[in-house]
Structure formats: C-alpha cells, structure tokens
Scaffold this active site. Structure first.
Site, PDB file in Angstrom:
ATOM      1  N   SER A 240       0.843  -1.193   0.000  1.00 44.36           N
ATOM      2  CA  SER A 240       0.000   0.000   0.000  1.00 44.36           C
ATOM      3  C   SER A 240       0.882   1.248   0.000  1.00 44.36           C
ATOM      4  CB  SER A 240      -0.896   0.002   1.235  1.00 44.36           C
ATOM      5  OG  SER A 240      -0.111   0.192   2.393  1.00 44.36           O
ATOM      6  N   LYS A 241       0.219   2.393  -0.016  1.00 51.56           N
ATOM      7  CA  LYS A 241       0.933   3.659  -0.123  1.00 51.56           C
ATOM      8  C   LYS A 241       2.014   3.865   0.937  1.00 51.56           C
ATOM      9  CE  LYS A 241      -2.810   4.176  -1.077  1.00 51.56           C
ATOM     10  NZ  LYS A 241      -4.248   4.245  -1.123  1.00 51.56           N
ATOM     11  N   ARG A 242       1.778   3.314   2.127  1.00 49.25           N
ATOM     12  CA  ARG A 242       2.787   3.563   3.158  1.00 49.25           C
ATOM     13  C   ARG A 242       4.091   2.814   2.898  1.00 49.25           C
ATOM     14  NH1 ARG A 242       2.608  -0.671   6.814  1.00 49.25           N
ATOM     15  NH2 ARG A 242       0.878  -2.054   6.356  1.00 49.25           N
TER      16      ARG A 242
END
Length: 465
Positions: A240-242
RNA sequence: GUCCCCAUCGUCUAGAGGCCUAGGACCCCACUCUUUCAAGGUGGUAACACGGGUUCGAAUCCCGUUGGGGACGCCA
C-alpha cells in the site's frame, strides 16, 4: 486452440504496480503461446469509476509497453448482454428471483456471524413460489448453486484447488436494478471475448468457485485459471501507499525505466533458473505459468534500483539526454539551453554509468547547466585549500595553452602534476571540485572536454579566487 | 469465526528423492582496479519454520503444529 488472455482492471484509481504485473504476465503468456492479449475496463461501478482513471491506466500500460492488441472493451457497454444471460439462466431454472431486501440480508449476515456460522445467504427464495413475492419489491436474480459435492479447479499456478459446495451460496448475478454483479459480468464477458486463460491475482481464487457455477449453468467451456500471488510490502503486509510508491506513474516519476520495472516485476514471483536480466523478447521466450511461484513476494526497492541501474547503463545516450533535459528544465536555478544540451550529450556516457535512476542522473548532470558561480558542496569546498587554489590557477594557465581535447587536456594535466612532483589525484580532485562543485563525477578530463574551453577555464578561475 | 492458498539466506529465487558441503541475484562487508564516484574483478557473512512419518536415502513425498496471506457484499 488459440490462447486469448485479458487484463481487467477497474478504473477506480491509478494502475497499481501489482496490476501492472498481472498485465505483464497476461501479455507474456499470450505472446509465448502465440495468442492474443486483451484489455477490459471493468467500469460497472458507476459511483467509483472515472474517465481520468481509465486514461491513467491506459497511459501506464502504454508506458510499460503493455498496451493490448485490440482497443479495450468497456464492461459497462455490455449490461444488456449480462441481463440477457441472467434471464436465460432464469428460464433454464438455473437461477431464481430473490426478494430479500438489503436490510434483511444484512441481518442474516450479522446473525450468522454472531452464531459462529459463516455469513452466507440461506437460500430462502431458492425454492419458494414467486407468487409469494412481497408487493413493491424489485427482486434480484440469484444463481442456483449446487448444494452437495465439491467444486474443483485445476489452477495453472496453484494446482488442484477444491472446495465443498456447502461453502458456496447462491450469489446474486443481477441486481434488483437490473445491473450485473462483478462475478456474473466477468464470466459473461470472458466467455464472449473468447478468453482461454484467466491469469489474475490470488485474491480472486475463491471467487473462481462461484464464477465456475455460471459457466456450468450456461453450459459454456471453462477457461483455464492461473492465480498469481499478490505483492507485499517490505513488512509482508499487502502493498500500500505507506510502503512508498504503488502507482505505476509514481515509478516513472521517480526515474525508473519501464524496461527495468517490467524486468523486476517479472522476477517478482516468477523464476527460470538463474536468469535475472531478461528483456521483453527473452521474457516471452521463457515465460510460462510453471515458473510462477505460489507464495507472495515482497517488493524490494533496492533490487528494482539495481536492475534500473543496469538498464540505465546500457540505455541509448540520446534517449537519456532527452529524459534528463526534461527533468533539468523543471529546475528554476538552472539555465537549460543549447550549451547545456551539448554538454549533456558529450558527457552522457560517463554520467549514465554512475546513476541508478533518471532522478539521480538529473542530479548528477545539474552542474553542467548551472550558471556561474557554481555552488560547492562541503566536501568540494574542503578540496579548495589555499595551496590547491594556487595550483589550480597555474593549471588553468597551462590548460589555456593546450588544445581542448580530452587527450590533450589529460596529457597537459599529467605533465603539470609531474612538474610539481604532485600525484595526479592531488590535482584532479581540486579540479573536480572547481568544475563540478562536487567530489564525485565522471572522469574529470571528460568533464573538462564537455564543458568547453571558455566555461572550463572560467570555473577554474572562479575556484582559484 | 468459516473456507481457500502459501512457507529455501534480510529480500527475489534455483531446487520436481541421492548431482546439495543447498546454487544465483539484490543488499551488506573486505580486497582489487583507479584522477573521485560508479562499473568491473576476487572473496566473505547469510536459509531448507517446527514436529512426526514414508524411504537405504527428504529441502524435495504424506500428516500435524506454528506463522503469513487471501476470500467470505445487490464492490470490483
């Protein structure tokens, strides 16, 4: 049988790097078998689908050279057909009207969970007479799934996968508003498009058992399925984005080359002996589902970057000049004109073997386009001791008297160092600082040559002051 | 919770019963080359999750445990 594969993203956002890998595997598989590779945009969710997302997906695929063989099919254009099939199933007794309200189903799920049972539709309208239908409620259409036995799928990647039919419930194929559900639309479209091999993410594996029921209800040939494992982040959780970038376009922005991204993605979850560096042709030649691993793989930026460095080194310098110029032009402190372009073209071979991404390449090339006075980093400034400055001034004078060719410049500098009983490095490092503002650069005489006589001597003078 | 899938160095992987003293790549560390930094070359650290079987022999086959992931919508 000619192989036909498809990539079927939903346009609710940018193209995810995991989606890109799915697309790549589909393309590789079909090319390997001499078949076709298609694209279907799954835009039946009108709330979340956007035209911008469609364009982004198309752009991302094009950048990776994963564009389909034919224009994309938009699933939303086929709703009439989806409904038609649902009604055929109804007529054949393989589906039925369900008059449950969403609230009723919600309650059913909650109670099942509370009682420790799996949350599934209980089939209450399966055999009920439609005459008992409550007034004023538009029914949804549900498939009549088998209640006994088991459903078996021979997956190209996962092997034989079986599930008891008691685990399946009667899924909705047509909503009460007449629109198809995903599980239904996918099957109808895959069938009509002649898809022979469905290669997709692992997250669809359990869906497969439900989709298979539609094929069987309609008496259609089932395609072969190949469920490839998902990509995880460095910590092992879903990417994911993190974890950094996930959008394909972000990778482009960070300066990764499309061929490097494809090569990396290929090796994430697929292997063939010791093969690491594979261009598109080689990938097509070797790719098949038997080489696809079954466990999820973690995304590793270090390896992607290493691969990118490899492709950057062997990339066409002219192409890199264009890419770098584009990045440099965005920097307001630089003067990107004809001079900069010429210098960049001259020095690119030396620059490209020292950078790992286009972003690093632009950073390392910025000094070529910087107007004087050139800013110095701390290490460069440390090189410019009083003694070094004196030497630089004299070196400048010596170089001013030579022919401005790389070979002549090197010869002159070596002679200069020798005459002073200095090691070449003692002269070269201050010179590098003067010319580049840094202590690291391509071979210094190449830099001198690229900069040209006027600019080169001027920078030396600046630094000697 | 139920069902499904997975499990080799830190990471990606090779490995389809003896070829495994477990190979390659990335990362990391030395050394080398060298005008710097890279690249290149040489070498090094580092893994078969655990427990039972089967077999003359298991990283490879079977069972279990543990751990991870996924799916359970009138989303896709």
């Amino acid at each position: 049988m000619t192989v036909v594969t498809r990539f079927a993203p939903s346009p609710t956002g940018f193209l995810h790097i995991g989606g890109a890998r799915t697309a790549l595997f589909n393309l590789l598989f079909s090319r390997h078998h001499g078949g076709k590779y298609l694209l279907r945009i799954e835009d039946t969710d009108k709330q979340r689908s956007t035209a911008e997302a469609v364009q982004q997906i198309l752009d991302s695929l094009a950048w990776l050279d994963l564009s389909p063989d034919e224009p994309p099919l938009f699933q939303s254009t086929r709703e009439a057909r989806h409904a038609e099939v649902a009604h055929q199933m109804l007529a054949a007794g393989r589906a039925y009207f369900c008059y449950c309200t969403p609230e009723e189903l919600q309650q059913m799920r909650e109670r099942a969970i509370k009682e420790g049972r799996p949350p599934r539709y209980d089939g209450r309208w399966r055999d009920r007479d439609p005459k008992e239908a409550p007034p004023g409620i538009k029914p949804a259409i549900r498939i009549k799934a088998p209640r006994e036995g088991e459903t078996v799928v021979e997956d190209l990647v996962q092997g034989t996968v079986r599930v008891a039919n008691t685990e399946l419930d009667d899924m909705i194929i047509l909503r009460s508003d007449g629109t198809p559900t995903y599980l239904h639309a996918v099957v109808v479209d895959d069938h009509d498009m002649g898809i022979t091999h469905v290669i997709r993410g692992d997250d669809h594996l359990t869906n497969t058992f439900r989709q298979v029921q539609v094929y069987r209800a309609m008496g259609w040939d089932e395609p072969r399925f190949g469920h490839i494992p998902l990509i995880h982040g460095a910590d092992g959780s879903k990417l994911s984005k993190r974890h950094g970038a996930v959008s394909v376009l972000e990778f482009r922005e960070m300066g990764y080359l499309p061929e490097a991204v494809c090569n990396y993605l290929l090796r994430l979850g697929w292997g063939h002996g010791d093969a690491e560096i594979l261009d598109r042709d080689e990938a097509i030649r070797l790719f098949d589902t038997d080489g696809v691993g079954r466990g999820a793989a973690r995304f590793d930026f270090a390896k992607l970057t290493a691969l990118n460095a490899h492709y950057l080194r062997k990339a066409d310098p002219a192409r890199l000049v264009r890419e770098t110029l584009e990045r440099l032009a965005r920097r307001t402190e630089l003067a990107v004109g004809a001079h900069a372009k010429a210098r960049l073209a001259a020095l690119m071979p030396g620059l490209q073997e020292r950078a790992r991404t286009l972003a690093e390449l632009a950073d390392s090339a910025a000094f070529l386009a910087h107007p004087r006075p050139l800013p110095m980093d701390a290490k460069a400034r440390a090189q410019l001791t009083p003694e070094a400055k004196i030497a630089l001034r004299e070196l400048g004078a010596a170089l001013g008297a030579t022919d401005w060719s790389v070979a002549a410049l090197e010869a002159a500098t070596r002679a200069f160092a020798e005459s002073r009983a200095m090691k070449l490095g003692a002269v070269a490092q201050p010179l590098r600082a003067a010319l580049t503002g840094s202590t690291q650069s391509p071979p210094i005489f190449d830099v001198l040559g690229a900069l040209g006589r006027e600019e080169g001597l001027a920078r030396i003078e600046d630094a000697a002051r």
